[in-house]
Design an enzyme around this catalytic site. Structure first.
Site, PDB file in Angstrom:
ATOM      1  CB  THR A   1      -0.940   0.002   1.217  1.00 55.04           C
ATOM      2  OG1 THR A   1      -1.827  -1.114   1.128  1.00 55.04           O
ATOM      3  CG2 THR A   1      -1.754   1.277   1.287  1.00 55.04           C
TER       4      THR A   1
ATOM      5  CB  THR B   1      -0.163  -3.666   6.281  1.00 47.17           C
ATOM      6  OG1 THR B   1      -1.391  -3.594   5.543  1.00 47.17           O
ATOM      7  CG2 THR B   1       0.520  -2.313   6.270  1.00 47.17           C
ATOM      8  CG  ASP B   2      -3.304  -7.579   3.486  1.00 49.70           C
ATOM      9  OD1 ASP B   2      -3.629  -6.663   4.267  1.00 49.70           O
ATOM     10  OD2 ASP B   2      -3.992  -7.907   2.497  1.00 49.70           O
TER      11      ASP B   2
END
Length: 355
Positions: free
Chosen positions: A12, A91-92
């Site tokens: 992101t 971030t996942d």
């Protein structure tokens, strides 16, 4: 001035919206590591920076191959004599990649590696990417962190150890936390304030490398109200898929090589799921018992069919307080290097399974 290398992998923090004829088609990684650095001019006040673009994927698209490329980049950085590495990442799966490097990338014993990213994309108003990137560079350049080595995650002015950190909220800026342990430190107006000594808190895997054999499969099976054992049966027997055909075109069965159980509570399952797991253990499949709870370790307290005590007595391996997805990575790395069931059990008995 310390020399910090930025290893960019997408996520992101590097994503912008793309346009289709019918409107916005979603955000995807489009910005290079140099673009990220250019957005934060004050980074140069804290370290000499160079950049390596490792890959360009979203966090949910990270896989074993991309993780290997990242580990190779860390090894190159160590060989080049840099003082620290910052990894920009989606971030996942950021906490998983950080944990894998902490376990099996030998260079991180002396070279600090700090992961960071963003919850708001590069082109979004109020993006948190620049602030997080600056914090990560400041962390990697800090004398105490450089002395301690290890892998960290810097986000929202907080620094976490790879061993404990998890993503706790889908979209909030303060998404990362370390249940039961707390962060290693946080940024205050006068600099980085430490709560514990920097360093690796994972039990490293001697002689291991961040190499995941694509033929090794570890599945996570999850307990819930009323589930049966069919998810285990499906995981252990996947015949009929075209990719499983051998060189003669004959379909072969390629079941899971290991299982991680996301049990309820202290690590319990239904009677039906427990019976399927005991059968897998009898067949020589390593089964690691974890909890789907957000915090706390597993424990062999409950007997009866499917109880945690029953499963451990049947030969399941305690995952301690490791989240299921981190336990899966640890088991994948172990099986990829050829560990047998006894070696796997010894590995999970290490201090890594206990806070």
């Amino acid at each position: 001035m310390p020399h910090v290398r930025i290893a960019s992998t997408g996520g992101t923090i590097a994503s912008t919206a793309s346009q289709a004829e019918d409107g916005e088609s979603g955000k995807t990684p489009s910005q290079s590591g140099d673009d990220l650095v250019d957005a934060v001019p004050e980074i140069g006040d804290h370290a000499t920076i160079d950049v390596e673009n490792v890959c360009q994927v979203s966090g949910f698209q990270m896989n074993g191959e991309a993780l290997e490329r990242l580990a190779d980049a860390i090894d190159r950085a160590a060989a080049d004599g840099v003082d620290g590495v910052v990894v920009t990442h989606g971030t996942d799966t950021m906490a998983e990649s950080a944990y894998a490097l902490d376990l099996a990338c030998e260079a991180t014993a002396n070279l600090p590696v700090v992961f960071t990213g963003a919850q708001r994309s590069f082109d979004q108003l109020g993006t948190d990417g620049p602030t997080n990137l600056l914090a990560a560079v400041r962390t990697a350049a800090h004398d105490r962190v450089r002395d301690g080595g290890g892998v960290y995650l810097a986000f929202n002015d907080t620094v976490h150890a790879a061993r404990w950190v998890v993503k706790g909220h889908t979209s909030a800026l303060e998404t990362f936390e370390s249940p039961g342990a707390g962060p290693v430190g946080e940024f205050a107006p006068d600099g980085l304030r430490f709560f514990r000594e920097p360093g690796s808190y994972s039990a490293s895997m001697p002689d291991a490398t961040v190499r995941i054999d694509p033929d090794v499969r570890v599945e996570i099976v999850t307990n819930a109200l009323g589930v049966d054992g069919r998810q285990v049966e499906r995981a252990l027997s996947n015949a009929g898929e075209s990719e499983n055909a051998d060189e003669n075109g004959t379909e072969t069965e390629t079941g899971a090589d290991g299982l991680v159980v996301a049990g309820t509570g202290l690590g319990n399952t239904t009677a039906e799921l427990g019976a399927a797991l005991e059968s897998a253990i009898d067949d020589g499949v390593p089964v690691v018992l974890t909890s789907r709870c957000h915090a706390g370790p597993t424990a062999g307290v409950y007997g009866g069919d499917g109880g945690g005590k029953t499963l451990l007595e049947a030969g399941a391996i305690s995952g301690g307080d490791l989240p299921p997805w981190k336990a899966r990575l640890k088991l994948l790395l172990a099986l990829s290097r050829g560990d047998d069931s006894d070696a796997v059990r010894d590995l999970f008995m290490g201090v890594d399974s206990v806070v």
